[in-house]
Design a protein around this motif. Structure first.
Motif, short mmCIF file in Angstrom:
data_model
loop_
_atom_site.label_atom_id
_atom_site.label_comp_id
_atom_site.label_asym_id
_atom_site.label_seq_id
_atom_site.Cartn_x
_atom_site.Cartn_y
_atom_site.Cartn_z
N TRP A 27 14.78 5.10 7.69
CA TRP A 27 14.58 5.31 9.12
C TRP A 27 14.20 4.02 9.82
N GLU A 28 14.61 3.95 11.07
CA GLU A 28 14.36 2.74 11.87
C GLU A 28 12.87 2.41 11.96
N ASP A 29 12.03 3.46 11.92
CA ASP A 29 10.58 3.24 12.01
C ASP A 29 10.09 2.18 11.02
N TYR A 30 10.71 2.18 9.85
CA TYR A 30 10.25 1.25 8.82
C TYR A 30 10.55 -0.21 9.16
N ALA A 31 11.58 -0.42 10.02
CA ALA A 31 11.94 -1.79 10.39
C ALA A 31 10.79 -2.46 11.14
N GLU A 32 10.04 -1.61 11.88
CA GLU A 32 8.87 -2.12 12.63
C GLU A 32 7.94 -2.93 11.73
N LEU A 33 7.76 -2.42 10.52
CA LEU A 33 6.79 -3.01 9.59
C LEU A 33 7.18 -4.43 9.18
N LEU A 34 8.45 -4.76 9.38
CA LEU A 34 8.93 -6.07 8.93
C LEU A 34 9.04 -7.08 10.07
N LYS A 35 8.57 -6.68 11.28
CA LYS A 35 8.66 -7.61 12.42
C LYS A 35 7.69 -8.76 12.22
N SER A 36 8.18 -9.96 12.48
CA SER A 36 7.34 -11.15 12.32
C SER A 36 7.04 -11.74 13.70
N ASP A 37 5.86 -12.34 13.83
CA ASP A 37 5.51 -12.98 15.11
C ASP A 37 6.24 -14.30 15.30
N ILE A 38 6.57 -14.95 14.18
CA ILE A 38 7.10 -16.31 14.32
C ILE A 38 8.50 -16.49 13.75
#
Ligand code: BES
Ligand code: ZN
Ligand code: ZN
Length: 482
Positions: A402-413
């Motif tokens: 699910w797309e929700d899991y992609a959130e967890l891999l967002k990086s600030d930099i």
């Protein structure tokens, strides 16, 4: 593998014999005296499913298989029976067995043979004779079964041989199998069966800008390799190739995010199981001349801490230019697989399947009973894989992407991080890999099944080869569906 397996017409008085009987039907009595026959009959009436008669010069086994169960289940019972028969034979120092099924069921007989042969596997090359276990390995299996073709036996022999080879590779420690050695083993396996093999060395990997593989390799004293294996038959069923990608981490210390030594690092020589398995599968496809065009891609290196090791916080640029904020050097499998998944794009593949000991989380979630799969391939393809898994008892549990899991891999930099936190580790690993795919794709996380710490029926202690029979069955079915 030194076991001779052949088709034969008649049982003889010398060899031990396994009589496999469908539950509820009569069993062959000609090998037994009246007393022995009555003993077997009574035992079966008590509900036993395996009865052993010791005739001193040989053993007679009567094995009951309940075909009222699902076929995947009773074939597994047949494999387990094969394994237990080989273990009794070897304790009695008997090297030969003949076997038949009372109703000439070739599938049951072959599953039984699979159990006999895979259960006979041993990894004892580093033991002096005096230290090896004293049991005698199986040498000969004679199969009595009219409908069983020699071709069928030969193709089974090829998969057995490949599983032995793959288990050997998985059991080989990094002291004896670094990335360069792994790639030359794969080259040799390929050459024996007509698979083209090309090995990219470090400078070629640099020129291809495989930044994930190079980053993981930074802590190593040995160079990385990237191996490409190709089986292209004259008239393949597919226009676009099927691609197999295998994680080839020849040893995983965790790198600077070092694993605790006991337990979690001890068996990390097996972190190249995915690589060995897909190498074994493509070679079996070639040995059995399946008309399917398949390519295997294998990024390989060890993962170690050192003065130059990649460090948490590093930015790593994958082959397609994606910047990864690397926050845990122990999530190295996905770093090397990212380059391989990007490399796969150039073939415009029909389907890509990656096989990797990717996360402890997959193993914690479902234990050593199945592999964890996820992916973007069609339901039709996924169902075929699940069906193959049931056929050969290398079962699949699908996890969602699910797309929700992609959130967890967002990086600030950077574009993406390589870890997502404590929860849903197996899925987050899969989600990271998905980022680098642009074609139908399936990910197999085999961390829970690739290596067994104890003898588990015909899956012996050590490398299991789990997934090989599944993938081989999948490709066989693709070819016969055509
Ligand atoms: N090779 C391991 C996964 C593994 C664990 C395989 C146990 C076989 C048995 C992998 O590289 C790893 O260390 N994964 C980490 C990922 C985490 C840092 C996000 C894990 O599972 O802990
Ligand atoms: Zn790791
Ligand atoms: Zn690993």
């Amino acid at each position: 593998m030194d076991i001779r397996i052949y088709k034969t017409n008649k049982p003889d008085l010398k060899a031990s014999i396994a009589i496999i009987v469908t539950k509820g039907s009569k069993f062959e009595a000609s090998f037994l005296s009246d007393k022995e026959y009555n003993f077997v009959k009574q035992s079966l009436e008590k509900g036993e499913t395996q009865v052993l008669i010791n005739q001193y010069t040989r053993l007679v086994f009567v094995i009951i298989i309940d075909t009222k169960k699902q076929s995947g289940d009773y074939l597994e019972d047949s494999r387990k029976a094969g394994n237990s028969v080989q273990s009794v034979l070897s304790e009695h120092k008997l090297e030969t067995i003949k076997a038949f099924h009372s109703e000439n069921n070739a599938d049951i007989l072959m599953a039984f043979t699979e159990g006999l042969v895979l259960g006979s596997y041993r990894f004892n090359k580093y033991q002096k004779k005096s230290n090896k276990d004293k049991t005698v390995p199986l040498k000969e299996v004679g199969l009595i079964c009219q409908p069983l073709s020699k071709e069928k036996i030969n193709s089974a022999i090829n998969i057995f041989k490949a599983i032995y080879k793959v288990r050997d590779l998985v059991n080989e420690p990094v002291s004896h199998l670094n990335a360069v050695q792994l790639s030359s083993e794969l080259e040799q396996m390929g050459q024996e069966v007509g698979v083209d093999v090309e090995i990219f060395n470090k400078s070629k990997i640099e020129s291809l800008k495989m930044g994930g593989l190079l980053a993981v390799n930074k802590g190593s004293v040995d160079p990385p390799t990237f191996t490409v294996m190709e089986w292209k038959p004259v008239k393949p069923i597919n226009k676009k190739p099927y691609i197999l990608v295998g994680k080839g981490i020849v040893y995983d210390t965790g790198g600077l995010s070092l694993k605790p030594t006991s337990d979690s690092m001890d068996y990390m020589k097996s972190d190249m199981s995915g690589a060995a398995i897909i190498g074994g599968v493509i070679c079996t496809i070639a040995a059995n001349k399946l008309p399917v065009h398949v390519i295997a891609l294998i990024p390989a290196t060890d993962n170690r801490p050192s003065g130059n090791a990649y460090a948490p916080g590093d930015i790593v640029t994958i082959m397609d230019g994606t910047n990864v904020e690397m926050l845990n050097s122990d999530a190295e499998g996905r770093m090397v697989l990212a380059d391989a998944l990007v490399y796969a794009k150039k073939y415009k593949p029909e389907l890509v399947i990656d096989v990797a000991t990717l996360t402890g989380s997959a193993s914690m979630a479902i234990g050593p009973y199945a592999l964890v799969a996820m992916g973007t391939a069609s339901v039709e393809i996924k169902n075929k894989l699940i069906k193959s898994g049931e056929n050969v008892y290398e079962r699949i549990v699908e996890f969602p992407l699910w797309e929700d899991y992609a959130e967890l891999l967002k990086s600030d930099i950077a574009d993406i991080k390589n870890v997502g936190g404590k929860e849903a580790g197996a899925i987050v690993g899969g989600k990271f890999l998905e980022y680098f795919t642009s074609y139908p794709w399936v990910h197999f996380d085999i961390a829970g099944v690739a290596f067994s710490k104890k003898n588990d029926n015909y899956r012996k202690k050590g490398g299991t080869g789990f997934g090989m029979r599944l993938l081989y069955d999948f490709f066989c079915n693709l070819c016969s569906d055509q």
